[in-house]
Design an enzyme around this catalytic site. Structure first.
Site, PDB file in Angstrom:
ATOM      1  N   CYS A 189      81.659 -37.181 -42.174  1.00 14.14           N
ATOM      2  CA  CYS A 189      81.411 -35.921 -41.446  1.00 14.14           C
ATOM      3  C   CYS A 189      81.968 -35.943 -40.030  1.00 14.14           C
ATOM      4  O   CYS A 189      82.148 -34.891 -39.421  1.00 14.14           O
ATOM      5  CB  CYS A 189      79.916 -35.620 -41.403  1.00 14.14           C
TER       6      CYS A 189
HETATM    7  N1  COA Z   1      63.162 -27.953 -54.146  1.00 11.76           N
HETATM    8  C1  COA Z   1      61.825 -27.986 -53.893  1.00 11.76           C
HETATM    9  N2  COA Z   1      61.220 -29.033 -53.332  1.00 11.76           N
HETATM   10  C2  COA Z   1      61.969 -30.103 -53.013  1.00 11.76           C
HETATM   11  C3  COA Z   1      63.351 -30.139 -53.254  1.00 11.76           C
HETATM   12  C4  COA Z   1      63.934 -29.003 -53.839  1.00 11.76           C
HETATM   13  N3  COA Z   1      65.261 -28.958 -54.099  1.00 11.76           N
HETATM   14  N4  COA Z   1      63.834 -31.321 -52.843  1.00 11.76           N
HETATM   15  C5  COA Z   1      62.795 -32.013 -52.359  1.00 11.76           C
HETATM   16  N5  COA Z   1      61.664 -31.283 -52.467  1.00 11.76           N
HETATM   17  C6  COA Z   1      60.290 -31.670 -52.087  1.00 11.76           C
HETATM   18  C7  COA Z   1      60.088 -33.160 -52.155  1.00 11.76           C
HETATM   19  O1  COA Z   1      59.691 -33.541 -53.462  1.00 11.76           O
HETATM   20  C8  COA Z   1      58.968 -33.355 -51.156  1.00 11.76           C
HETATM   21  O2  COA Z   1      57.738 -33.009 -51.770  1.00 11.76           O
HETATM   22  P1  COA Z   1      56.393 -33.809 -51.409  1.00 11.76           P
HETATM   23  O3  COA Z   1      56.176 -33.562 -49.940  1.00 11.76           O
HETATM   24  O4  COA Z   1      55.382 -33.168 -52.295  1.00 11.76           O
HETATM   25  O5  COA Z   1      56.682 -35.237 -51.712  1.00 11.76           O
HETATM   26  C9  COA Z   1      59.240 -32.296 -50.091  1.00 11.76           C
HETATM   27  O6  COA Z   1      60.074 -31.317 -50.715  1.00 11.76           O
HETATM   28  C10 COA Z   1      59.943 -32.846 -48.858  1.00 11.76           C
HETATM   29  O7  COA Z   1      61.074 -33.604 -49.272  1.00 11.76           O
HETATM   30  P2  COA Z   1      62.038 -34.287 -48.214  1.00 11.76           P
HETATM   31  O8  COA Z   1      63.152 -34.969 -48.947  1.00 11.76           O
HETATM   32  O9  COA Z   1      61.228 -35.113 -47.282  1.00 11.76           O
HETATM   33  O10 COA Z   1      62.619 -32.990 -47.478  1.00 11.76           O
HETATM   34  P3  COA Z   1      63.156 -32.838 -46.019  1.00 11.76           P
HETATM   35  O11 COA Z   1      62.272 -31.940 -45.286  1.00 11.76           O
HETATM   36  O12 COA Z   1      63.503 -34.151 -45.398  1.00 11.76           O
HETATM   37  O13 COA Z   1      64.516 -32.062 -46.270  1.00 11.76           O
HETATM   38  C11 COA Z   1      66.877 -32.515 -46.293  1.00 11.76           C
HETATM   39  C12 COA Z   1      65.553 -32.639 -47.040  1.00 11.76           C
HETATM   40  C13 COA Z   1      67.955 -33.249 -47.102  1.00 11.76           C
HETATM   41  C14 COA Z   1      67.245 -31.061 -46.154  1.00 11.76           C
HETATM   42  C15 COA Z   1      66.759 -33.147 -44.884  1.00 11.76           C
HETATM   43  O14 COA Z   1      66.132 -34.393 -44.962  1.00 11.76           O
HETATM   44  C16 COA Z   1      68.058 -33.303 -44.159  1.00 11.76           C
HETATM   45  O15 COA Z   1      68.849 -32.395 -44.039  1.00 11.76           O
HETATM   46  N6  COA Z   1      68.280 -34.493 -43.579  1.00 11.76           N
HETATM   47  C17 COA Z   1      69.468 -34.770 -42.829  1.00 11.76           C
HETATM   48  C18 COA Z   1      70.553 -34.995 -43.755  1.00 11.76           C
HETATM   49  C19 COA Z   1      71.912 -35.062 -43.129  1.00 11.76           C
HETATM   50  O16 COA Z   1      72.174 -34.600 -42.056  1.00 11.76           O
HETATM   51  N7  COA Z   1      72.802 -35.672 -43.836  1.00 11.76           N
HETATM   52  C20 COA Z   1      74.123 -35.777 -43.409  1.00 11.76           C
HETATM   53  C21 COA Z   1      74.910 -35.615 -44.615  1.00 11.76           C
HETATM   54  S1  COA Z   1      76.561 -35.836 -44.204  1.00 11.76           S
END
Ligand code: COA
Length: 374
Positions: free
Chosen positions: A159
Site C-alpha cells: 500500500c
Molecule cells: N459481517 C458482519 N460481522 C463481521 C464481519 C462481516 N463481514 N466480519 C467480522 N465481523 C464481526 C466479527 O465476527 C466480530 O464479532 P464479535 O465481536 O462478535 O467477535 C466483530 O464483527 C468485530 O470484528 P473485527 O475483525 O474486530 O472488526 P473490526 O472492527 O476490527 O473491523 C476491519 C475489521 C478489517 C475493517 C478493521 O480491523 C480494519 O480496517 N483494520 C485495518 C486494516 C488495514 O488498514 N489494513 C491495511 C490493508 S493494506
C-alpha cells in the site's frame, strides 16, 4: 557548482474501472455462498467436525470500514456465488497486459493534466502491490505503450508503493538521473482478495493512478516537494504468500494464505501510532507546523484509522475537506488510495498552501510527502 535540480509534482491522473459493486451486492453473494456451504455440510457441522460459516452484513462493513462500494475490473465473476473471483482472461504476449493498459490510461490523463512534452519523461516507475508477472517489468511495458525512452522498473512496497515511488522519482530528479519521471500505480486488488473470507471480503477495489514529477524547468505550476520520508518495520499482520516458489512446495498451492490475509485489529492498533509519530517527526524536522496543513491525503483503508490520524496530526477535529475520504466509493485501492485522494481534492489550493500525501500498509511500510502549491 551547478544548482541541484528541485523536483516538483507536476500532475496526476486517474483510471476508474468500468464496474462498481455495492456492499449489499457483495453481501448477497457472500451470504448465498454461506447458506450453500452450511446446507451442503449440515451433517458434518452437526457432528462438530467443521464449523458453520457466519453471514456478512452491509451495516457492519460500512460501520467498521467506511466503505460503501468499490470499482472492479470484472463484476460478474465476483458476484457469482459459485465463482467469487474476477474473471480476467489471459492475453497473448503481443497484446498490452491489463495492468499496463490501466496504468497507461492513468498516465495519459496525468500527461494531459501536466501539459508538457511526453518525450521529456525519461524514467517510468510502476509502483504497485501486485504486478502482472515477474518480468518483463510492468514499467517497461508502460514505457513502450507510451513510446517513451530512458529507463523503467517496478517497485512493490504494497500500500505504500506510491510514496516510495514519489521519493525515488524526486531523488532521481535531484541527482540528475532523470529530468521527468512518470510514476504509475495500477491495482487489481480484487485479484488477490478472498471473496469467501468474511473478515476481509469487502476491503479492496481496483483502480490506476499516475503521477508526473519533473524538475522546475519543465513545469510552471504544480507542487513543490517540501520533504519525503520512508519507513518500514517488519510485521506478519498483513501478508500474502503467493509467489514463484508455490509450485515447488510439496503441499501445493491450495492454502488461502496465497491471497491477502490480515489481522485487521492488530494492524489498526499498531499502524495508527507508527504513522502519526512519523508524520509529526517529519513535520518537525523540516520546520513545518502540522496544525497549519490545509489538507491530508492519507492512504485509504479504513475511515476510523484516517479520522484518528487526522485528529492527532491537525490537532483538531478535521473537517471533511481537511481529511479527504474517497474509500467510501473506491474501498482500499492499495498504493493508489492517497493519490486518488490528492488527485480529486487539490484544485482549490492557492500558492503557498501546504498539504500531506501519506501512505501506509503491509511491511509495515509508510511514506510521507509534504507538498506546497506553487
Ligand atoms: N459481517 C458482519 N460481522 C463481521 C464481519 C462481516 N463481514 N466480519 C467480522 N465481523 C464481526 C466479527 O465476527 C466480530 O464479532 P464479535 O465481536 O462478535 O467477535 C466483530 O464483527 C468485530 O470484528 P473485527 O475483525 O474486530 O472488526 P473490526 O472492527 O476490527 O473491523 C476491519 C475489521 C478489517 C475493517 C478493521 O480491523 C480494519 O480496517 N483494520 C485495518 C486494516 C488495514 O488498514 N489494513 C491495511 C490493508 S493494506
Amino acid at each position: 557548482m551547478p544548482a541541484v535540480p528541485s523536483p516538483v509534482i507536476a500532475a496526476t491522473g486517474l483510471y476508474v474501472p468500468p464496474h462498481s459493486i455495492t456492499n449489499e451486492e457483495l453481501v448477497t453473494t457472500f451470504n448465498a455462498y454461506v447458506e450453500e456451504f452450511n446446507t451442503t455440510n449440515a451433517a458434518a457441522i452437526a457432528r462438530g467436525e467443521i464449523a458453520s460459516l457466519l453471514p456478512s452484513s452491509a451495516e457492519f462493513i460500512e460501520k467498521a470500514s467506511g466503505i460503501k462500494s468499490r470499482h472492479v475490473m470484472d463484476k460478474t465473476g465476483i458476484l457469482d456465488p459459485s465463482i467469487m473471483r474476477p474473471i480476467i482472461p489471459e492475453r497473448p504476449n503481443d497484446e498490452v497486459s491489463i495492468l499496463a493498459e490501466m496504468a497507461t490510461a492513468a498516465a495519459v490523463d496525468a500527461i494531459k493534466n501536466w501539459g508538457g512534452d511526453p518525450k521529456d519523461l525519461d524514467a517510468v516507475i510502476c509502483a504497485a502491490s501486485n504486478m502482472q508477472r515477474p518480468y518483463p517489468a510492468m514499467a517497461v511495458e508502460v514505457q513502450n505503450a507510451l513510446g517513451l525512452v530512458g529507463f523503467a522498473f517496478d517497485v512493490n512496497v504494497a500500500c505504500s508503493s506510491a510514496t516510495f515511488g514519489i521519493k525515488t522519482a524526486a531523488d532521481f530528479i535531484s541527482s540528475g538521473s532523470a529530468k521527468a519521471v512518470l510514476m504509475v500505480n495500477p491495482e487489481i486488488c480484487s485479484g488477490h482478495l478472498n471473496f469467501r473470507d468474511r473478515d476481509s471480503h469487502f476491503i479492496f477495489g481496483d483502480v490506476a493512478t499516475a503521477v508526473v514529477l519533473t524538475d522546475t524547468t519543465l513545469t510552471s505550476a504544480g507542487w513543490t516537494i517540501l520533504g519525503t520520508r520512508l519507513k518500514t518495520q517488519f510485521s506478519n499482520n498483513i501478508r500474502n504468500n503467493f509467489g514463484f516458489l508455490n509450485r515447488a512446495a510439496p503441499e501445493g498451492i491450495g492454502k488461502s494464505d496465497k491471497l491477502f490475509v490480515q489481522e485487521g485489529r492488530k494492524v489498526y492498533r499498531e499502524v495508527v501510532p507508527m504513522v502519526t509519530d512519523m508524520i509529526l517527526e517529519h513535520a518537525r524536522d523540516i520546520g513545518l507546523d502540522p496544525h497549519r496543513l490545509k489538507r491530508l491525503w492519507l492512504h485509504q483503508a479504513n475511515i476510523n484509522m484516517n479520522e484518528m490520524i487526522g485528529r492527532k496530526v491537525l490537532g483538531r477535529e478535521p473537517k471533511p475537506d481537511e481529511n479527504v475520504i474517497i474509500l467510501d466509493t473506491f474501498a482500499n485501492t492499495s498504493s493508489a488510495g492517497s493519490i486518488i485522494a490528492f488527485h480529486t481534492a487539490n484544485s482549490d489550493f492557492a500558492a503557498g498552501e501546504k498539504g500531506l500525501i501519506c501512505s501506509f500498509g503491509a511491511g509495515y511500510s509508510a511514506g510521507t510527502v509534504f507538498v506546497e502549491k506553487r
